[in-house]
Design an enzyme around this catalytic site. Structure first.
Site, PDB file in Angstrom:
ATOM      1  N   CYS A  73      40.108   9.665  -6.929  1.00  0.00           N
ATOM      2  CA  CYS A  73      39.611   9.541  -5.557  1.00  0.00           C
ATOM      3  C   CYS A  73      39.908   8.150  -5.008  1.00  0.00           C
ATOM      4  O   CYS A  73      39.575   7.154  -5.645  1.00  0.00           O
ATOM      5  CB  CYS A  73      38.105   9.778  -5.540  1.00  0.00           C
ATOM      6  SG  CYS A  73      37.390   9.513  -3.903  1.00  0.00           S
ATOM      7  N   CYS A 158      36.205  13.742   0.203  1.00  0.00           N
ATOM      8  CA  CYS A 158      35.401  13.468  -0.981  1.00  0.00           C
ATOM      9  C   CYS A 158      35.773  14.506  -2.018  1.00  0.00           C
ATOM     10  O   CYS A 158      35.868  15.700  -1.700  1.00  0.00           O
ATOM     11  CB  CYS A 158      33.918  13.558  -0.632  1.00  0.00           C
ATOM     12  SG  CYS A 158      32.853  13.444  -2.081  1.00  0.00           S
ATOM     13  N   GLN A 267      19.704  23.350  -7.715  1.00  0.00           N
ATOM     14  CA  GLN A 267      20.606  22.582  -8.563  1.00  0.00           C
ATOM     15  C   GLN A 267      21.884  22.294  -7.770  1.00  0.00           C
ATOM     16  O   GLN A 267      22.377  23.151  -7.039  1.00  0.00           O
ATOM     17  CB  GLN A 267      20.919  23.362  -9.846  1.00  0.00           C
ATOM     18  CG  GLN A 267      19.686  23.754 -10.657  1.00  0.00           C
ATOM     19  CD  GLN A 267      19.099  22.603 -11.467  1.00  0.00           C
ATOM     20  OE1 GLN A 267      19.696  21.540 -11.579  1.00  0.00           O
ATOM     21  NE2 GLN A 267      17.909  22.813 -12.025  1.00  0.00           N
ATOM     22  N   PHE A 296       7.534  23.237 -13.147  1.00  0.00           N
ATOM     23  CA  PHE A 296       8.478  22.650 -12.189  1.00  0.00           C
ATOM     24  C   PHE A 296       9.519  23.725 -11.840  1.00  0.00           C
ATOM     25  O   PHE A 296      10.721  23.534 -11.986  1.00  0.00           O
ATOM     26  CB  PHE A 296       9.146  21.385 -12.747  1.00  0.00           C
ATOM     27  CG  PHE A 296       8.171  20.374 -13.292  1.00  0.00           C
ATOM     28  CD1 PHE A 296       7.538  19.466 -12.444  1.00  0.00           C
ATOM     29  CD2 PHE A 296       7.859  20.335 -14.647  1.00  0.00           C
ATOM     30  CE1 PHE A 296       6.631  18.535 -12.951  1.00  0.00           C
ATOM     31  CE2 PHE A 296       6.957  19.417 -15.155  1.00  0.00           C
ATOM     32  CZ  PHE A 296       6.337  18.505 -14.302  1.00  0.00           C
ATOM     33  N   ASN A 301      14.399  29.569 -10.144  1.00  0.00           N
ATOM     34  CA  ASN A 301      15.758  29.574 -10.705  1.00  0.00           C
ATOM     35  C   ASN A 301      15.799  30.067 -12.153  1.00  0.00           C
ATOM     36  O   ASN A 301      16.619  30.924 -12.497  1.00  0.00           O
ATOM     37  CB  ASN A 301      16.304  28.146 -10.602  1.00  0.00           C
ATOM     38  CG  ASN A 301      17.747  27.999 -11.031  1.00  0.00           C
ATOM     39  OD1 ASN A 301      18.591  28.810 -10.692  1.00  0.00           O
ATOM     40  ND2 ASN A 301      18.035  26.950 -11.788  1.00  0.00           N
ATOM     41  N   GLU A 317       4.611  24.857  -9.597  1.00  0.00           N
ATOM     42  CA  GLU A 317       5.471  23.965  -8.818  1.00  0.00           C
ATOM     43  C   GLU A 317       4.595  23.370  -7.712  1.00  0.00           C
ATOM     44  O   GLU A 317       3.682  24.030  -7.219  1.00  0.00           O
ATOM     45  CB  GLU A 317       6.621  24.849  -8.260  1.00  0.00           C
ATOM     46  CG  GLU A 317       7.314  24.394  -7.014  1.00  0.00           C
ATOM     47  CD  GLU A 317       8.182  23.164  -7.212  1.00  0.00           C
ATOM     48  OE1 GLU A 317       8.947  23.078  -8.183  1.00  0.00           O
ATOM     49  OE2 GLU A 317       8.035  22.247  -6.364  1.00  0.00           O
ATOM     50  N   ASP A 363      11.315  21.802 -16.525  1.00  0.00           N
ATOM     51  CA  ASP A 363      12.480  21.248 -15.806  1.00  0.00           C
ATOM     52  C   ASP A 363      11.970  20.226 -14.792  1.00  0.00           C
ATOM     53  O   ASP A 363      12.022  20.450 -13.579  1.00  0.00           O
ATOM     54  CB  ASP A 363      13.243  22.385 -15.111  1.00  0.00           C
ATOM     55  CG  ASP A 363      14.486  21.892 -14.389  1.00  0.00           C
ATOM     56  OD1 ASP A 363      14.936  20.756 -14.681  1.00  0.00           O
ATOM     57  OD2 ASP A 363      15.002  22.637 -13.532  1.00  0.00           O
ATOM     58  N   CYS A 390      16.874  15.888 -16.189  1.00  0.00           N
ATOM     59  CA  CYS A 390      17.880  15.161 -15.407  1.00  0.00           C
ATOM     60  C   CYS A 390      17.810  13.666 -15.706  1.00  0.00           C
ATOM     61  O   CYS A 390      18.452  12.880 -15.019  1.00  0.00           O
ATOM     62  CB  CYS A 390      17.705  15.437 -13.914  1.00  0.00           C
ATOM     63  SG  CYS A 390      16.044  15.095 -13.300  1.00  0.00           S
TER      64      CYS A 390
HETATM   65  C1  LIG Z   1      14.524  19.325 -11.334  1.00  0.00           C
HETATM   66  S1  LIG Z   1      13.673  20.306 -10.155  1.00  0.00           S
HETATM   67  C2  LIG Z   1      13.704  21.877 -10.952  1.00  0.00           C
HETATM   68  C3  LIG Z   1      13.450  23.067 -10.079  1.00  0.00           C
HETATM   69  C4  LIG Z   1      13.820  24.426 -10.685  1.00  0.00           C
HETATM   70  N1  LIG Z   1      13.454  24.534 -12.070  1.00  0.00           N
HETATM   71  C5  LIG Z   1      15.272  24.734 -10.504  1.00  0.00           C
HETATM   72  O1  LIG Z   1      16.010  24.855 -11.495  1.00  0.00           O
HETATM   73  O2  LIG Z   1      15.719  24.875  -9.352  1.00  0.00           O
HETATM   74  C6  LIG Z   1      12.058  19.737 -10.305  1.00  0.00           C
HETATM   75  C7  LIG Z   1      11.038  20.465  -9.499  1.00  0.00           C
HETATM   76  O3  LIG Z   1       9.776  19.821  -9.738  1.00  0.00           O
HETATM   77  C8  LIG Z   1       9.023  19.874  -8.551  1.00  0.00           C
HETATM   78  N2  LIG Z   1       7.985  18.828  -8.638  1.00  0.00           N
HETATM   79  C9  LIG Z   1       8.086  17.510  -8.366  1.00  0.00           C
HETATM   80  N3  LIG Z   1       6.926  16.880  -8.589  1.00  0.00           N
HETATM   81  C10 LIG Z   1       6.048  17.827  -9.019  1.00  0.00           C
HETATM   82  C11 LIG Z   1       4.682  17.806  -9.399  1.00  0.00           C
HETATM   83  N4  LIG Z   1       3.974  16.678  -9.377  1.00  0.00           N
HETATM   84  N5  LIG Z   1       4.096  18.956  -9.786  1.00  0.00           N
HETATM   85  C12 LIG Z   1       4.814  20.115  -9.812  1.00  0.00           C
HETATM   86  N6  LIG Z   1       6.106  20.195  -9.452  1.00  0.00           N
HETATM   87  C13 LIG Z   1       6.729  19.073  -9.062  1.00  0.00           C
HETATM   88  C14 LIG Z   1      10.037  19.658  -7.456  1.00  0.00           C
HETATM   89  O4  LIG Z   1       9.559  20.143  -6.221  1.00  0.00           O
HETATM   90  C15 LIG Z   1      11.227  20.453  -7.995  1.00  0.00           C
HETATM   91  O5  LIG Z   1      11.197  21.778  -7.539  1.00  0.00           O
END
Ligand SMILES: C[S@@+](CC[C@H](N)C(=O)[O-])C[C@H]1O[C@@H](n2cnc3c(N)ncnc32)[C@H](O)[C@@H]1O
Length: 439
Positions: A73, A158, A267, A296, A301, A317, A363, A390
């Site tokens: 790039c 990009c 994601q 989470f 997903n 969540e 997650d 992550c």
């Molecule tokens: C890495 S994402 C994973 C979402 C899902 N597992 C996916 O694969 O699409 C983390 C998730 O945690 C949620 N989150 C963040 N802080 C949180 C909290 N204090 N309690 C519960 N969920 C939370 C976010 O809204 C988000 O949807």
């Protein structure tokens, strides 16, 4: 004000940091530079100083490391969107796995088995991103921030953004330039589904009729739909009032189609997401009759894939909108009988007790599992935990916590969700008992 050091430094790069920066030292002071690889001697412009560390951007050295490749790039290394474009792709994977291994080692966690890194598309994989907007001398720039600065990179293309987003950049810049108050548009977010591509245009001032016509013209020319955001996320709405507000993506391996709003977490890399869901379910292997708790869970997903395999599942969540969409997704996919969802702040120590489960699926965001992990793991029924992460630092720290609770890291591997960046996505399977994981 007097400068507190040189503008440029020359140093030997001894290491590659988990941020993708080449690391070395000058007169005992740590230096970290973009575009620098171990084994190279580089000259770097110093761009930032923080907590005694100098950060800079290196010129490509004449005597280059054998791991160096010509960055595909032209925006590299100025654009802060990627950190590893100069590193051979196979070496990128090795570096990410080594980063995780070092962090686990530092926590005294020895995985039972390393899975081979999983990778997918290397370019145009990015379906979610936040781009900065800045008008410089009348010229609007739309792109990722530059490294170590708040400036927006000058980019007309990009290699990581999904093709419709990469292709729209010049058109979007020209459209924003034509607005009545272009300097009151600080950022644009992009969100793509399998068929639809959306931008969310944050605007601090009022948009007039001519502005709305200009944005509508942009939609017509690019096929990318515009959503407007005048305040918080609750103000986001489509430019065309009668346009659908949701997008969809499929996970065909589980016969699923999920719908989401552009503001929902999804994601970034859909092709890798499918692999991640598949591998996670393969590792966790929930069977009919078992109950799984998915923490989470976002819009469902992983949750709905669990339900598709015949287990029952409860998803938790904090984002109420995502929970509502998860419920809708369960119904549309014929899984409402096996999947239920609830809003919960999982980082709150007063978070209510979760339903008893055979397996946990975690997650979390970058900050990791949070203060309740011990409470969740304290159930004799719980036999395995699939942890998608992550952030390898919090993953390693949580792995050590799980080890003290009797859960060993049976297998672990990285998923290259963000090629050419330093981001490491990890899947780990923890089982009760098993290999000794704490050193
Ligand atoms: C890495 S994402 C994973 C979402 C899902 N597992 C996916 O694969 O699409 C983390 C998730 O945690 C949620 N989150 C963040 N802080 C949180 C909290 N204090 N309690 C519960 N969920 C939370 C976010 O809204 C988000 O949807």
């Amino acid at each position: 004000m007097a400068r507190r050091g040189p503008r440029e430094v020359t140093f030997e790069v001894t290491d590659l940091g988990d941020d993708g920066l080449g690391v070395g030292a000058v007169d005992g002071r740590e230096v970290r530079a973009r575009n620098a690889l171990p084994g190279e001697s580089v000259s770097a412009r110093v761009l930032k100083r923080r907590r005694g560390v100098w950060f800079g951007a290196a010129d490509t050295p004449e005597a280059a490391s054998s791991a160096r490749v010509a960055a595909p790039c032209p925006n590299f290394p100025r654009c802060g969107g990627c950190a590893l474009q100069h590193l051979d792709y196979g070496r990128q994977l090795e570096h990410k796995q080594a980063t995780l291994a070092d962090l686990l080692g530092a926590e005294g966690v020895a995985p039972g088995r390393w899975r081979a890194p999983v990778s997918g598309p290397r370019f145009h994989y990015r379906y979610k991103a936040r781009l900065g907007v800045r008008v410089v001398g009348g010229e609007p720039l739309v792109g990722f921030r530059e490294g170590f600065s708040n400036r927006v990179a000058r980019m007309t293309d990009c290699l990581t953004l999904a093709r419709p987003f990469a292709a729209m950049l010049p058109e979007l810049g020209a459209t924003i330039a034509a607005l009545r108050e272009p300097d009151r548009v600080p950022q644009v977010e992009v969100a793509g589904g399998d068929r639809d591509f959306v931008i969310i245009l944050r605007h601090l001032g009022e948009l007039d009729e001519a502005d709305l016509r200009a944005l509508s013209g942009f939609e017509g020319r690019t096929g990318v739909r515009v959503f407007l955001q005048s305040g918080g996320y609750d103000t986001v709405q489509p430019l065309a009032a009668d346009a659908p507000s949701s997008l969809t993506y499929a996970v065909p391996e589980f016969g699923l189609c999920l719908s989401f709003l552009p503001t929902d977490f999804t994601q970034v890399n859909p092709a890798m997401n499918r692999r991640l869901v598949q591998r996670t379910l393969l590792a966790l292997a929930p069977s009919p009759g078992e109950h799984v708790v998915d923490l989470f869970c976002g819009i469902g997903n992983f949750t709905l894939a669990v339900a598709r395999l015949g287990a029952t599942v409860s998803g938790f969540e904090s984002a109420a909108g995502a929970v509502a969409r998860a419920g809708i997704n369960a119904r549309r996919n014929g899984l409402a009988g096996r999947a239920e969802f609830a809003v919960a702040d999982l980082y709150d120590a007063r978070c209510p007790t979760l339903p008893d489960a055979d397996c946990l699926l975690l997650d979390p965001p970058r900050s990791g599992a949070g203060p309740n992990l011990e409470r969740w793991a304290d159930s004799s029924r719980l036999s395995r935990i699939a942890y998608v992460s992550c952030n390898p630092r919090t993953f390693a720290a949580d792995a050590a916590r799980l080890a003290t609770l009797g859960f060993s890291l049976q297998e672990v591997g990285i998923f290259d969700m963000f090629p050419h960046t330093a981001h490491v996505e990890t899947l780990g399977l923890f089982v009760r008992g098993g290999v000794a994981a704490r050193g």
